[in-house]
Design an enzyme around this catalytic site. Structure first.
Site, PDB file in Angstrom:
ATOM      1  N   SER A 144      27.543  46.009  40.097  1.00 25.36           N
ATOM      2  CA  SER A 144      26.863  44.997  39.275  1.00 25.36           C
ATOM      3  C   SER A 144      25.469  44.765  39.857  1.00 25.36           C
ATOM      4  CB  SER A 144      27.651  43.682  39.351  1.00 25.36           C
ATOM      5  OG  SER A 144      26.897  42.603  38.812  1.00 25.36           O
ATOM      6  N   TYR A 157      32.875  37.085  43.058  1.00 23.39           N
ATOM      7  CA  TYR A 157      32.410  38.254  42.301  1.00 23.39           C
ATOM      8  C   TYR A 157      31.261  38.929  43.055  1.00 23.39           C
ATOM      9  CZ  TYR A 157      31.139  40.904  38.071  1.00 23.39           C
ATOM     10  OH  TYR A 157      30.861  41.906  37.161  1.00 23.39           O
TER      11      TYR A 157
HETATM   12  C1  GCO Z   1      28.162  36.261  35.783  1.00 25.90           C
HETATM   13  C2  GCO Z   1      28.623  37.462  35.050  1.00 25.90           C
HETATM   14  C3  GCO Z   1      28.426  38.660  35.859  1.00 25.90           C
HETATM   15  C4  GCO Z   1      28.274  39.854  34.954  1.00 25.90           C
HETATM   16  C5  GCO Z   1      27.614  41.048  35.511  1.00 25.90           C
HETATM   17  C6  GCO Z   1      26.222  40.815  35.923  1.00 25.90           C
HETATM   18  O1  GCO Z   1      28.882  35.283  35.806  1.00 25.90           O
HETATM   19  O2  GCO Z   1      27.033  36.299  36.290  1.00 25.90           O
HETATM   20  O3  GCO Z   1      29.969  37.419  34.712  1.00 25.90           O
HETATM   21  O4  GCO Z   1      29.456  38.662  36.713  1.00 25.90           O
HETATM   22  O5  GCO Z   1      29.499  40.208  34.438  1.00 25.90           O
HETATM   23  O6  GCO Z   1      28.337  41.670  36.509  1.00 25.90           O
HETATM   24  O7  GCO Z   1      25.664  42.017  36.091  1.00 25.90           O
END
Ligand code: GCO
Length: 253
Positions: A144, A157
């Site tokens: 990402s 994440y």
């Molecule tokens: C967020 C998004 C990200 C996207 C992506 C960004 O909350 O910022 O969900 O997680 O999915 O990966 O590139």
């Protein structure tokens, strides 16, 4: 075109019942690969197979949850038994949990890291067993822009995606000598179901459009070409690379 051909290759794309995973599966199939679609629900996967077959491609399904290690590795063994090997693994399945830090539980953190990072590790380790044996393999991790950037409310994440960029380098150097490459694709903001809440939030939507030089969200289909490139002869000498596909978001101050 021959250099982008995947004819005869067997690919597994995790999390491919919808979104980026389905689009990459479609692209691999249109380049000639047999694609195994994966997800938790048989019905949606069957719909994906039907679409790919209607477009002249070849696909089948493997129903499992990537966060269940035993089920995931067993499914990979089944795929190898059914098709005689595994050439391409796209570690795409992922989840997101958004909450303010003070409300972000350790359980939620661990769950996101397990699904988005640890599962990629054991999927790749197991696939590598097949790939090194045949002296050919392509592992593609879906990272990402949050592998290299940050924003509030998604610490798990971000941790997982930054870790995935590191895992990609580790695998690239360890598996390269056996003919297996490992690369990552780092998508920017794509209008997928995972991001539905963000697309519908007028303020966030505006932020993405302003921040992205191309002025819009990514269309999931715009990721397919990169997956084909990295899996095909055209990408044979690309190894350990983080390929950012973000409309220019990360190069803008
Ligand atoms: C967020 C998004 C990200 C996207 C992506 C960004 O909350 O910022 O969900 O997680 O999915 O990966 O590139």
């Amino acid at each position: 075109m021959e250099i982008f051909s995947l004819t005869g290759k067997r690919a597994l794309v995790t999390g491919s019942s919808r979104g980026l995973g389905l689009e990459m599966a479609r692209a691999l199939a249109s380049a000639g690969a047999h694609v195994v679609l994966n997800g938790r629900y048989e019905d949606t996967l069957r719909a994906g197979v039907a679409e790919i077959e209607a477009a002249g491609g070849s696909a089948s399904i493997s129903v499992f949850d990537v966060s269940d290690e035993a089920a995931a590795l067993g499914a990979m063994d089944q795929m190898a038994a059914d098709f005689g090997g595994i050439d391409i693994l796209i570690n795409n399945a992922g989840i997101v949990h958004r909450a303010e830090l003070k409300e972000f539980t350790t359980e939620d953190y661990a769950r996101v890291v397990h699904t988005n990072l640890t599962s990629c590790f054991y999927m790749a380790r197991h696939a590598a067993g097949y790939m090194t044996g045949q002296k050919f393999g392509r592992i593609i991790n879906i990272a990402s822009v949050l592998s290299v950037l940050g924003r509030p409310t998604v610490p798990a994440y971000i941790s997982a995606k930054a870790g995935l960029a590191g895992l990609t380098r580790g695998l690239a150097v360890e598996l390269g000598p056996d003919g297996v490459t490992c690369n990552a694709i780092a998508p920017g903001y794509f209008a997928t179901e995972l991001n539905a809440a963000l697309v519908e939030d007028p303020e966030f939507n505006q932020f993405v459009c302003d921040r992205t030089p191309l002025g819009r969200w990514g269309d999931p289909a715009e990721l397919g070409g990169a997956a084909v490139f990295l899996a095909s002869p055209a990408g044979a000498y690309v190894n350990g690379h983080l390929l950012v596909i973000d409309g220019g978001m990360t190069v803008k101050l």
